[in-house]
Structures are given as structure tokens and as C-alpha cells.
Motif scaffolding. Sequence first.
Motif, PDB file in Angstrom:
ATOM      1  N   THR A  37       0.808  -1.225   0.000  1.00  0.00           N
ATOM      2  CA  THR A  37       0.000   0.000   0.000  1.00  0.00           C
ATOM      3  C   THR A  37       0.840   1.273   0.000  1.00  0.00           C
ATOM      4  N   GLY A  38       2.091   1.189   0.429  1.00  0.00           N
ATOM      5  CA  GLY A  38       2.927   2.396   0.464  1.00  0.00           C
ATOM      6  C   GLY A  38       4.204   2.267  -0.322  1.00  0.00           C
ATOM      7  N   ARG A  41       6.498   5.272  -1.854  1.00  0.00           N
ATOM      8  CA  ARG A  41       7.384   6.155  -1.097  1.00  0.00           C
ATOM      9  C   ARG A  41       8.775   5.564  -0.874  1.00  0.00           C
TER      10      ARG A  41
END
Length: 409
Positions: A37-38, A41
Amino acid sequence: MARRERVVRMSVEQPLWRALTGYRVLTMVYAVLIFLTGRDRYERPWIAVAYLAVLCVWTLATLPKVANAAHCTKRFLATDLAVALTGILLTPLADAHAQSVDGPTLPSIWTAGSVLAFAIKGGWRWAAFASSLVAVANIVERVHPSRDTVHNVVLVWVASIAIGYVVEVARASERTLARALEIEAATRERERLARDIHDSVLQVLAMVQRRGTALGGEAAELGRMAGEQEVALRTLVAGGLTRTSHVSEDAAEGAVVRVVEVDDEPGDAAPVDLRTLLAPRAGARITLADPGVPVPLPGAAARELAAAVGAALDNVRVHAGADARAWILVEDWDDEVVVTVRDDGPGIPEGRLAEAEGEGRMGVALSIRGRLRDLGGTAELISVPGQGTEVELKVPRPPRGARGKAGEK
């Protein structure tokens, strides 16, 4: 009689190991989902992918290691903690902003599972050691730890130590309970042997003592020796021995009690008409009154009840005299069988039974009350000086199905 060993295991730990197994799998999936989900980054996502791949393989491959304490070795715990610490320290390399935004580490809450394994395996001291290393790794990874980081570190540290302490208390409680169960089992076995000895050896020795004293001469010496052996045997029976507790070498199995039981003979479960066992007791001075129809009981229970009646009649003969009369009344109720033994002797002085037990004479305590207690019944003794003694024996009634089969026989 056949003898078999029954093993009673008590383990509070085993559910904890099962919970830990599920926790490791779920937190592994959670760590992967956090990355997916991330993933935008991450400056170096390949580091995160490589580490999470190793984490997944390690978690699934080592599930048997967290199945119980025996498989969870020190080497595994050390390697497992190293995997968790490596993931924490690799987080800044994969996500440079993790230090500033206080983001999750690569292993995320999977790390707590490694610490909990230390707690369940070794108690609170091991938990304190592992959680302290995790705390240091998190502080190093954050450089300037935030309030949330400190909060999470303290939470893991306190929770793991608390669980470790609970495990240690549970182990001590299991061993105490095992000891209590084993003492109870040894006591019941000793009482069973004492009943058999009282019904045979002790009574013979007492008779030899009385007859030898009455005859005099060399027989008196023989009687004296028989009396000494009777006292020695009563002391041994009353004291008895208890074995040391058996504690499992595998901590996952918890405390273990090994109880040697005496199996009934093959026919002891078959219903027996109680009247057939009591009929031989009737005689010129012993009157038997029964319902006139079969009184079925399981074979073992019927024989024990008949033996208790025999012990009561022996007490009548010994203490009330050879000329005393006795009556046996059998009552067959829906939920229990009641046998009453009454005599017309002088009765028992108040406090005499307690005094007899103190002297090691366990006729009433073991041969009568002990038998009825083992059958789940009761034995009540009523005695009035000068008016005789009455012993009421009650045994629970077996299911009606068993009763019907005995009636057919």
C-alpha cells in the motif's frame, strides 16, 4: 487384576504456542500489505522486497519451531530475533523518509512475535532481554525517536515481560497441581491396599494374638509376636508412601502425572444381583431381609458393597461378641441401593472410632467408609451405648438400562 498407567497432562502453554503460530502468519501478511500500500514512497523498494521475501520464507518454514517449547530451541530464537532486528535496521535504507515521518519498519508488528516466543519459552527474563534489543534497534533506526516510537517500545517491553511472568506462574501452578493429584492418587491406592490387608492379614494376626493369649505357654509368645507384627503393619498402612511427581521434560506438555490404576476384571462391569453376594452372610444369628427381586449393581460395585457389609459384620463379631445378633436390610430405590447392618451389641462408646483410627485400626475408616466413598456413596454409622450399632450404606443406582439387563439375567 490388570494394571495400567493413566497419564494426566496439564498445559497452559500449549494454547499460547498455537496463538503465536497464528500471530506470526497474520503479521507476516500485514507487513507485506503495509509495503504494497505504500510502495511508492520507498526509494529502494528492492531492499524491502528482498527482505519481505526472506521474512515470508522464514516465517512459513519455521512454523513447526513455534508449535511447542521442545521445538523452539535457543538457536531458533536467536536467529528469529536477528531476522527481526535486521528488518528494523534495514528500514532507513529502503525508505529514507521513515525516520522523519515515523513510518512503520519493514517487519512492522511481526517483531513482537519474535519477542513473545522468548517470553513463552524462557519466562520474563528472556522476554526482557529480547525486548530490550528490539528497543535499542528501534531507537537506532529512528535516530531521534518520537513519542509514538517510545510508546510502542515500552508497550512491547511491558507486554512481553508480563506474558513471560504469567507463563512462569502457570508452570509453577501446574507442578503444584500435579503434585496434589499424585498425592491424591497415591492415597487412594494406599487406602485400597489397606482395605484388602485389613480384611485378611490384620484380622488373622489379631485372631492369632487373641487365641495365643488365651491358650498361654508357647502359644502366648506366638500371640505376642503376632500382635507386634499387627501393630507394625497397621503403622505401615496408615503412613504409606507417596511418589515424587513426574514433570514432563517437554515444557509444552506441561506438568504430567502418571497414575497406576488397577483395572477391573473383565466381568466386573456386568451387572450382578447383590442378593447373591449377601445371602452367604445369613446364618443363625444374622438375618437377611431383601426386596425379593433382583438388586442389580455393576459387578465391581456389588462386590465392594458386599465387602463393606462383611467388614461391618466382622466388627459385630469382634466388638459385640459371638452371641450378638445382626440384621441386614437391603432396600432398592430408583436412584440408590441402601444396605443397613444393625446389631444388638453394647454399642460404640463416644470417641472410640477416632481413637481407633489414631491407633492405626482402620476397619470403619477404610473397609467401610473408604469403599463407599470410592463407589460414590456414603456410609453412616449410628451407635448408642447399650442399644447396639447401625451402619447405613448407600450406593448410587446405575442407569436403568444396566438394571434391566441384570434383571433379565
